[in-house]
Design an enzyme around this catalytic site. Structure first.
Site, PDB file in Angstrom:
ATOM      1  N   GLU A   1       0.780   1.303  12.365  1.00  0.00           N
ATOM      2  CA  GLU A   1      -0.324   2.029  12.993  1.00  0.00           C
ATOM      3  C   GLU A   1       0.053   2.676  14.311  1.00  0.00           C
ATOM      4  OE1 GLU A   1      -4.215  -0.222  11.849  1.00  0.00           O
ATOM      5  OE2 GLU A   1      -2.591  -1.642  11.951  1.00  0.00           O
TER       6      GLU A   1
ATOM      7  N   ILE B   1      13.479  -4.092  13.177  1.00  0.00           N
ATOM      8  CA  ILE B   1      13.005  -3.321  12.034  1.00  0.00           C
ATOM      9  C   ILE B   1      13.736  -3.811  10.782  1.00  0.00           C
ATOM     10  CG2 ILE B   1      12.706  -1.000  11.072  1.00  0.00           C
ATOM     11  CD1 ILE B   1      11.126  -1.556  13.711  1.00  0.00           C
TER      12      ILE B   1
ATOM     13  N   GLN C   1       7.189   5.428   7.764  1.00  0.00           N
ATOM     14  CA  GLN C   1       5.871   5.057   8.286  1.00  0.00           C
ATOM     15  C   GLN C   1       5.562   5.830   9.553  1.00  0.00           C
ATOM     16  OE1 GLN C   1       3.463   2.474   7.851  1.00  0.00           O
ATOM     17  NE2 GLN C   1       4.513   0.660   7.160  1.00  0.00           N
TER      18      GLN C   1
ATOM     19  N   ILE D   1       0.837  -1.215   0.000  1.00  0.00           N
ATOM     20  CA  ILE D   1       0.000   0.000   0.000  1.00  0.00           C
ATOM     21  C   ILE D   1       0.869   1.260   0.000  1.00  0.00           C
ATOM     22  CG2 ILE D   1      -1.967  -1.186   1.008  1.00  0.00           C
ATOM     23  CD1 ILE D   1      -1.357   0.116   3.676  1.00  0.00           C
ATOM     24  N   GLY D   2       2.140   1.065  -0.335  1.00  0.00           N
ATOM     25  CA  GLY D   2       3.056   2.194  -0.391  1.00  0.00           C
ATOM     26  C   GLY D   2       4.073   2.129   0.729  1.00  0.00           C
ATOM     27  N   THR D   3       3.939   1.106   1.566  1.00  0.00           N
ATOM     28  CA  THR D   3       4.726   1.050   2.789  1.00  0.00           C
ATOM     29  C   THR D   3       6.017   0.248   2.640  1.00  0.00           C
ATOM     30  OG1 THR D   3       3.293  -0.787   3.356  1.00  0.00           O
ATOM     31  CG2 THR D   3       2.767   1.331   4.328  1.00  0.00           C
TER      32      THR D   3
ATOM     33  N   ASN E   1      13.485  -2.829   7.612  1.00  0.00           N
ATOM     34  CA  ASN E   1      13.943  -1.760   6.721  1.00  0.00           C
ATOM     35  C   ASN E   1      13.751  -0.420   7.417  1.00  0.00           C
ATOM     36  OD1 ASN E   1      14.480   0.091   4.739  1.00  0.00           O
ATOM     37  ND2 ASN E   1      13.123  -0.819   3.200  1.00  0.00           N
TER      38      ASN E   1
HETATM   39 MO1  MOS Z   1      -5.007  -0.560   8.856  1.00  0.00          MO
HETATM   40  S1  MOS Z   1      -6.581   0.475   9.668  1.00  0.00           S
HETATM   41  O1  MOS Z   1      -5.342  -2.103   9.476  1.00  0.00           O
HETATM   42  O2  MOS Z   1      -5.077  -0.408   7.203  1.00  0.00           O
END
Ligand code: MOS
Length: 738
Positions: A704, A628, A637, A465-467, A630
């Protein structure tokens, strides 16, 4: 401060690695869903309801139908049969909005789809959608953000006698905190390009969970699994909004089948505020009680979130509460309240983010009441085990997060009196907030090919997702083989690949580690079994693969043979391996260990009372997220999460017009988010203690957690600077004008 024990020296894991898909993205060659352009493609534009509650009495299509380029108008009368998902299970298909589009004539929220125009161009479809006339019987709606948190909610966690201990305690806090509706605003809009080829469907999607998306489509369309393929190769982020399917995907699927042409549907920015989820508003009562020495004796946390009329999304604000601090007496309860809004959904750190705003704010207020430093108060109440379950922590370094952060921030120079700190004519405020997020992992399958041309391929049907998931997969294969990253092709974002985990819950990395590592080891094993003949007298177990060479274990790699030569000699195209690993919410590991990431934020605000100018000037964040893999992508992030936290504390809130029930600031001008100009000086540190209970590399999750606790650190700093305690986010300038 202890130093992190390293697993073993590594060339690939733990190195700050640029994203391998970076060049494709910055040069515009990465194809996002809305870039997909298929021959003969049609465009779909939904018609949205303009009331928040009531019933459709008529839909008039004549004018729209007659407009140039219009091919089809989907509505209740012609959409055909769609199915609800029985059980709505997380394993084979989960959705937050369970009602299939046009299932009935009832309108339950503003913006609900009532029809959908399919035309030759986007412009034609948009014009015709605007020409569809809808008549309604209007009922009263309720979009109020006052929820009325009370004492009789469902108990989520309880120990001791929290009510009695609260009564007896000498120092207490009893306050109401609330967080507003926040809307996911990834730059990339939600989109579907659906293509029925006469036999099966391909859905190009903006999905954080392609496998679940397929499972949902299969059940709701009522078609066999092998007839649906979902592709999501690149995502312009999602923040949870793209985890579960939303109705537009079904509209595109129905339209492509009926028209026998591909159909593109891109959700507009306005619809992003109506039709694809949001973080619900929350109301939370926190009662904390302590002895005069600062020892917590009672913690009560009661919370409500709003939910949709037809669905019951619960924001688990109490997720982090029971294991955060040591206290004998605790009671956590929660519930939901119905409102005329689209279904809420997971948004970055669901539950813990609003929950820890309340808990960490209350801890700051308790520290003031006790006249104890707020960092010290947390250190005094550090638990030895997870007191909600009695389980040991797999790895918990919250104390080190707080101490390291305090040292880096210069916390010892803080004077506690409101408005007592100045710099360059500005009033300074300093605040702190701790955070936690569960260590999660989901089931994953992966395959690895070591190829005779000297390259390798790894495949897993997860998403990036870009991460940095593309990069992590390549790093993992490189770690076990020594093959250079630029020789490793990564396949993901396609349900034709081995089934991968969701990109959610900060769990993707921990989920792919075992499957990709085992698949790579299996491929290496196959390679070594064929390599024996090249090493006279050697057995398979005498050989190893390092730096891309097969060699005797006792020899330097370069004294061996490049692996491609082994494959050529064996007349093999590739040595392959595949593997799978189990995970999920019922992970057996969770019965033995309490597994969480932890962190601490230290925030500085500057305040100019003369002009009522408030800025977040500096944030120091320390994260205990395990090893970690990377650090470059990881730091990105957490920096992003802290920026989102600046927005959460000071700007973000979706406002519903009480008259129409519409989210009225549904655009980038009126929904204010933190931008570069709002960026404080950011300092992110990872403690890097491997959690080897969790997986062989010791990685947990970091996506998150960076958003949890930061808003409380900022509102604590605002209080320190101004004397105003803001318990209802976001902080408005009006709050500070006294
Ligand atoms: Mo996250 S809210 O589990 O994309």
């Amino acid at each position: 401060m202890s130093t992190a024990p390293d697993i073993k020296p590594s060339k690939f894991i733990g190195r700050p690695q640029s994203r391998i898909d970076g060049p494709l993205k910055v040069s515009g060659r990465a194809t996002y869903t809305s870039d997909v352009d298929l021959p003969g493609m049609l465009y779909a534009v939904p018609v949205c309801s303009t009331i928040a509650s009531g019933k459709i009495t008529s839909l008039e299509f004549a004018a729209a139908q007659a407009m140039p380029g219009v091919k089809l108008i989907l509505h209740r009368g012609n959409i055909g049969k769609l199915y609800r998902i029985p059980g709505n299970s997380f394993e084979d298909g989960y959705v937050d909005e369970q009602r299939p589009p046009f299932e009935d004539d009832i309108i339950r929220y503003y913006g609900q789809y009532v029809a959908c125009v399919i035309a030759e161009t986007f412009e034609a479809a948009s014009a015709a959608a605007a020409a569809v006339k809808v008549s309604y019987e209007v009922s009263e709606h309720d979009v109020s953000t006052t929820l009325g948190v009370h004492d009789d909610l469902k108990v989520a966690s309880e120990r001791g006698d929290a009510a009695n201990a609260f009564e007896q305690a000498p120092v207490k806090i009893d306050e109401l905190y609330s967080t507003p509706v926040e809307t996911h605003n990834p730059i990339e809009l939600h989109a579907t390009v659906a293509h029925w080829d006469g036999d099966s469907y391909t859905f190009y999607e903006t999905s954080q969970a392609i496998s679940n998306h397929r499972g949902t489509l299969v059940q709701m369309l009522g078609v066999p699994k092998e007839k649906v393929r979902v592709i999501s190769r690149y995502l312009g982020s999602g923040f949870g909004g793209k985890l579960w399917m939303w109705p537009h995907s079904l509209l595109a699927g129905i339209a492509t089948k009926q028209m026998e042409r591909p159909v593109k549907l891109v959700v507009s920015r306005k619809m992003m505020f109506q039709n694809v989820g949001h973080r619900p508003t929350t109301e939370q009562r926190v009662r904390l009680a302590a002895n005069a020495d600062g020892k917590l004796v009672s913690l009560r946390h009661d919370f409500l979130n709003h939910s949709a009329i037809a669905d019951d999304y619960a924001e688990d604000c109490g997720e982090a509460t029971p294991s955060m601090y040591s206290t004998k007496n605790l009671r956590v309860t929660g519930g939901t309240v119905k409102r005329n809004v689209g279904s809420p959904t997971s948004m970055r750190g669901p539950g813990a983010v609003p929950g820890l705003f309340a808990i960490e704010s209350a801890m700051d207020e308790l520290a003031i009441a006790l006249e104890i430093d707020p960092v010290q108060l947390r250190l005094l109440n550090e638990p030895k085990v997870d007191e909600s379950s009695g389980l040991p922590f797999s790895s918990r370094h919250l104390v080190e997060c707080l101490q390291t952060g305090a040292e880096k921030f210069g916390w010892s120079k803080r004077t506690p009196e409101v408005g007592s700190m100045k710099r360059d004519g500005l009033t300074l405020g300093w605040g702190v907030g701790a955070c936690s997020w569960p260590g999660l992992r989901f089931s994953a399958e992966a395959s690895v090919d070591l190829r005779a041309d000297g390259t390798a391929r790894v495949a897993c049907g997860t998403q990036d997702i870009g991460t940095g998931t593309y990069t992590i997969l390549a790093q993992l294969v490189a770690e076990h083989t020594g093959i250079a990253l630029d020789k490793i092709e990564v396949g993901l974002g396609d349900t034709a690949l081995p089934i991968g985990p969701i990109s959610g819950g900060s769990a993707a990395t921990a989920s792919v580690i075992p499957a990709v590592s085992d698949a790579t080891r299996a491929a290496v094993k196959m390679l070594l079994s064929r390599a024996v003949s090249a090493f006279e007298g050697a057995k398979e177990e005498d050989l190893a693969m390092t730096s891309g060479f097969v060699h005797r274990k006792q020899d330097a790699p370069e004294r061996g043979v490049p692996y491609a030569q082994i494959l050529e000699a064996a007349n093999m195209h590739a040595a392959s391996g595949s593997a799978s690993a189990k995970g999920g919410f019922n992970d057996p590991l969770k019965k033995k260990w309490s597994i969480h990431s932890y962190g601490a934020h230290f925030a500085e605000v500057t305040w100019e009372p003369e002009t009522a100018r408030l800025r977040v000037s500096r944030v120091v964040t320390v994260i205990d997220g395990g090893k970690i893999l990377n650090p470059r992508a990881g730091r990105n992030q957490v920096e992003g999460a802290v920026m989102m936290g600046v927005g959460m504390a000071l700007f973000e809130h979706t406002t519903y017009d009480p008259r129409t029930g519409a989210p009225i600031n549904s655009n980038f001008a009126d929904y204010v988010m933190a931008t570069h100009a709002d960026a404080p000086k950011l300092d992110v540190t990872f403690l890097d203690h491997p959690d080897t209970v969790f997986n062989e590399l010791g990685a947990r999750g970091i996506a998150e957690i960076g958003l949890a606790g930061i808003a409380a650190a900022i509102t604590g700093a605002v209080h320190h600077a101004t004397g105003v305690r803001v318990r209802k986010l976001p902080v408005m300038i009006e709050d500070l004008l006294g």
